[in-house]
Design an enzyme around this catalytic site. Structure first.
Site, PDB file in Angstrom:
ATOM      1  N   LYS A  32       0.210   4.248  -0.214  1.00 11.60           N
ATOM      2  CA  LYS A  32      -0.370   5.442   0.428  1.00 11.60           C
ATOM      3  C   LYS A  32      -0.084   6.679  -0.437  1.00 11.60           C
ATOM      4  CE  LYS A  32      -0.091   3.097   4.829  1.00 11.60           C
ATOM      5  NZ  LYS A  32       0.004   3.170   6.282  1.00 11.60           N
ATOM      6  N   GLY A  39       2.955  -1.138   4.230  1.00  8.67           N
ATOM      7  CA  GLY A  39       3.022   0.288   3.920  1.00  8.67           C
ATOM      8  C   GLY A  39       4.453   0.701   3.621  1.00  8.67           C
ATOM      9  N   GLY A  40       5.131   1.245   4.622  1.00  8.64           N
ATOM     10  CA  GLY A  40       6.476   1.801   4.444  1.00  8.64           C
ATOM     11  C   GLY A  40       7.448   0.886   3.708  1.00  8.64           C
ATOM     12  N   GLU A  89      -6.761   4.742   7.985  1.00 12.98           N
ATOM     13  CA  GLU A  89      -6.502   6.161   7.669  1.00 12.98           C
ATOM     14  C   GLU A  89      -7.706   6.784   6.974  1.00 12.98           C
ATOM     15  OE1 GLU A  89      -2.778   5.454   5.648  1.00 12.98           O
ATOM     16  OE2 GLU A  89      -1.912   4.826   7.559  1.00 12.98           O
ATOM     17  N   SER A  96       3.751  -2.181  10.410  1.00 12.41           N
ATOM     18  CA  SER A  96       5.207  -2.281  10.619  1.00 12.41           C
ATOM     19  C   SER A  96       5.750  -3.665  10.278  1.00 12.41           C
ATOM     20  CB  SER A  96       5.588  -1.875  12.044  1.00 12.41           C
ATOM     21  OG  SER A  96       5.196  -0.533  12.296  1.00 12.41           O
ATOM     22  N   GLU A 112      -5.164  -4.885  10.573  1.00 13.44           N
ATOM     23  CA  GLU A 112      -4.125  -3.877  10.797  1.00 13.44           C
ATOM     24  C   GLU A 112      -4.396  -3.145  12.109  1.00 13.44           C
ATOM     25  OE1 GLU A 112      -2.241  -2.717   6.750  1.00 13.44           O
ATOM     26  OE2 GLU A 112      -3.890  -1.352   7.137  1.00 13.44           O
ATOM     27  N   HIS A 154      -9.402   1.149   5.035  1.00 12.02           N
ATOM     28  CA  HIS A 154      -8.141   1.410   5.743  1.00 12.02           C
ATOM     29  C   HIS A 154      -8.394   2.370   6.895  1.00 12.02           C
ATOM     30  CE1 HIS A 154      -4.037   2.490   6.650  1.00 12.02           C
ATOM     31  NE2 HIS A 154      -3.675   1.416   5.967  1.00 12.02           N
ATOM     32  N   GLY A 205       2.847   2.217  10.874  1.00  9.66           N
ATOM     33  CA  GLY A 205       3.821   3.297  10.720  1.00  9.66           C
ATOM     34  C   GLY A 205       4.529   3.663  12.017  1.00  9.66           C
ATOM     35  N   ASN A 234       0.883  -1.173   0.000  1.00  7.47           N
ATOM     36  CA  ASN A 234       0.000   0.000   0.000  1.00  7.47           C
ATOM     37  C   ASN A 234       0.914   1.215   0.000  1.00  7.47           C
ATOM     38  OD1 ASN A 234      -1.770   2.069   0.514  1.00  7.47           O
ATOM     39  ND2 ASN A 234      -2.366   1.365   2.561  1.00  7.47           N
TER      40      ASN A 234
END
Ligand code: 13P
Length: 252
Positions: A11, A235-236, A98, A214, A168, A96, A174, A9
């Protein structure tokens, strides 16, 4: 047998040129070293059409990170499920945390989005997960069950089969704080039991449940070794080819 999946993802990261470069690099890396799992990249809307042209869709699936809760018409700035599908994408992430938190997407809105995504032939990666306060109050099971009931348990068993669940925990997104593999397995197994209660054991056994928060190459092998963890939503660590490939290789 349910699918093992590693999904990225992105983002709101990467401009168009950077996104194409990353997708191209990943495509080359996976052509040279075939993955042992399904791989999906979910990108900002503007990347989809171009990225669709540079990837081998038999190796890398493509997804959006969101879609509209309306079919079409005067909804300035929105992107419909039909538009997403027309780019060549096969997936869409919905629910999600967010989007729920910053854009106030309610269970009702998400229910509409899920229906439109499925009606347009997209597979849905549906995200659920509790906040830190909810975990500290030991309400995580209640929260994930309510999120399923609120937006996807209205589906027929056939349509539910097109849903991938991503658990999640918000406190792990994150933050560098991963759920332990035991914590993740415990709730994944609970989620599967809730699905079994609703749709029966066979549907539950065929549902892929991904862990997100993470997740990186160093912790993926331990997480993926658990019986109810079928991969990750990343993500990251999906923003660099080597990092993402490291997670994909956790299935080897
Ligand atoms: P991180 O991997 O950056 O924690 O993000 C997880 C996530 O939100 C994926 O959807």
């Amino acid at each position: 047998m349910r699918k093992k999946i590693v999904a990225g993802n992105w983002k709101m990261n990467k401009n168009l040129q950077e996104g194409i470069a990353l997708a191209t690099e990943l495509n080359e890396a996976l052509a040279a070293d075939k993955p042992n799992c399904d791989v999906v990249i979910c990108t900002p809307f503007i990347h989809l059409a171009k990225v669709s042209e540079v990837i081998d869709h038999s190796v890398i699936g493509l997804g959006a990170e969101n879609c509209a809760d309306k079919e079409k018409g005067a909804y300035t700035g929105e992107v419909s499920a039909e538009m997403v599908k027309s780019t060549g994408a096969e997936y869409v992430i919905l629910g999600h945390s967010e989007r729920r938190e910053y854009y106030k997407e309610t269970p009702e809105i998400l229910k509409e989005k899920v229906l439109l995504a499925l009606a347009n032939g997209l597979k849905v990666i549906f995200c659920i997960g509790e906040s830190l306060a909810e975990r500290e109050a030991n309400k995580q099971n209640e929260v994930v069950k309510a999120e399923l009931e609120g937006s996807v348990f209205n589906l027929s068993a056939e349509d539910f089969g097109k849903i991938v669940i991503a658990y999640e925990p918000i406190w792990a997104i994150g933050t560098g704080k991963t759920a332990t593999s035991e914590q993740a397995e415990e709730i994944h197994s609970y989620i599967r039991s809730v699905i079994a209660d609703k749709y029966g054991k066979e549907v539950a056994e065929n549902t892929s449940i991904l862990y997100g928060g993470s997740c990186k190459a160093s912790n993926a092998p331990e997480l993926f070794a658990k019986p109810d963890i079928d991969g990750g939503l990343i993500g990251g660590a999906s923003l660099k080819c080597a990092d993402f490939k490291g997670i994909i290789d956790a299935w080897k």
